[in-house]
Design a protein around this motif. Sequence first.
Motif, short mmCIF file in Angstrom:
data_model
loop_
_atom_site.label_atom_id
_atom_site.label_comp_id
_atom_site.label_asym_id
_atom_site.label_seq_id
_atom_site.Cartn_x
_atom_site.Cartn_y
_atom_site.Cartn_z
N VAL A 45 -22.99 -3.73 -24.55
CA VAL A 45 -23.75 -4.90 -24.10
C VAL A 45 -24.61 -5.46 -25.23
N LEU A 46 -25.26 -4.57 -25.98
CA LEU A 46 -26.10 -5.04 -27.09
C LEU A 46 -25.27 -5.72 -28.18
N GLY A 47 -24.09 -5.15 -28.47
CA GLY A 47 -23.24 -5.76 -29.48
C GLY A 47 -22.80 -7.15 -29.07
N PHE A 120 -31.05 1.95 -28.42
CA PHE A 120 -31.67 0.80 -29.09
C PHE A 120 -31.79 1.04 -30.59
N CYS A 121 -32.26 2.20 -30.99
CA CYS A 121 -32.46 2.47 -32.41
C CYS A 121 -31.15 2.55 -33.17
N ILE A 122 -30.14 3.18 -32.58
CA ILE A 122 -28.85 3.27 -33.26
C ILE A 122 -28.24 1.89 -33.44
N SER A 123 -28.50 0.97 -32.53
CA SER A 123 -27.92 -0.37 -32.58
C SER A 123 -28.66 -1.32 -33.52
N LEU A 124 -29.78 -0.90 -34.08
CA LEU A 124 -30.62 -1.80 -34.86
C LEU A 124 -29.89 -2.52 -36.00
#
Length: 276
Positions: A45-47, A120-124
Motif C-alpha cells: 500500500v505504501l509503495g 514504515f521505517c523499512i519503507s522510508l
Amino acid sequence: MTPETGILAISAAITAGIQLLGFLVAYQLQTEKFYDILGGFNFLVLGIYSAIDGEYPGGAWYDNTRKVCATIIFSLSRGWLLLFLAWRAHERGGDSRFDDVKDKFGMFLLYWFVQAIWVFCISLPIIFINSSDKAFDRLSALDYICIVAFAFAVVFEIAADVQKAVWVKAGREGGFCQVGVWKYSRHPNYFAEMLQWWAAWGLAFGSGSGWGDAQWWVSILSPVITMNILLNTAGTGVANANGKNLKRYYDNYPDYARYRKETSILIPMIGYKYVP
C-alpha cells in the motif's frame, strides 16, 4: 509542509490505520493468523500510494526511471514477502509468539505497534524516492549499481526461501539446510534482506539534494533497523548462531560441526573453508 513531508506524514497515517484496524479485528477474534500478512500488505500500500501521490506537474512517475525501478523492485520484494508469510501462516496454523499475549489488550497492541514502526521505517527510502520533486535527468552510476544490487538481493532471498521451504516439505533431510544457496551461507535470506535496504537507501541518494539532505539521512533507518533485527535480536538466527540452542545439532548431526566451520555465517562465499 513540503510535498515530501506531506507524503511521509500520510504514509505514517496509513500505516497506523492498517495496523490499528488489524489489531482491533485480531483482538476481537483472538487470532494472530493475519498479523504477518497485514505487514506485507502494508508495504504494498505504501509503495503504491507514494508512487501515485508523488507525481508532480511536469514530472510523471513513469517518466522517472529511478522511481519506476525502485517501486517495481520494492513491490516484488514485498509481494513475495506477503505470499511467503501467508503460506507460512497457513502451514503452521498459528504463531507461538502470540500464545501468551493475544488475550492481553496492551501487550497484543504493542506487537502491532512495533510492526507499524517496522513497516514504515523499512519503507522510508521508497517513500523518499517517490515523493521527491527533484527533476529527473538520467540514472547515475550509483543508481545502476543500487538497482542491480536491490534486484539481485530480492531474487537471492526468494531463492533462499523457496529452497529451504522445499527442503522442509521434503522431510528436512540431514537435519539442517545445506541445499542451494544454503551451501554458501548459514543465513543467506538474512544477507539478502539486509542488502536490499542498503541498496534502496543508496538508490534514494539521487532523489535528494545531496549529502546534506536530512530526509535522505532519516531513511537510513531502513537498513539500520533491518540489520539490528536480523543480527542482534534474540529471536533471530544470527544472534543465536553460537548459542546453546545449537546443542541439538551437535548432538544429533555429526556433520554439523563441519558445516559451521566451512560455511560463512552470513555473506555467501565459495571456498569459505580456505579463508584463514
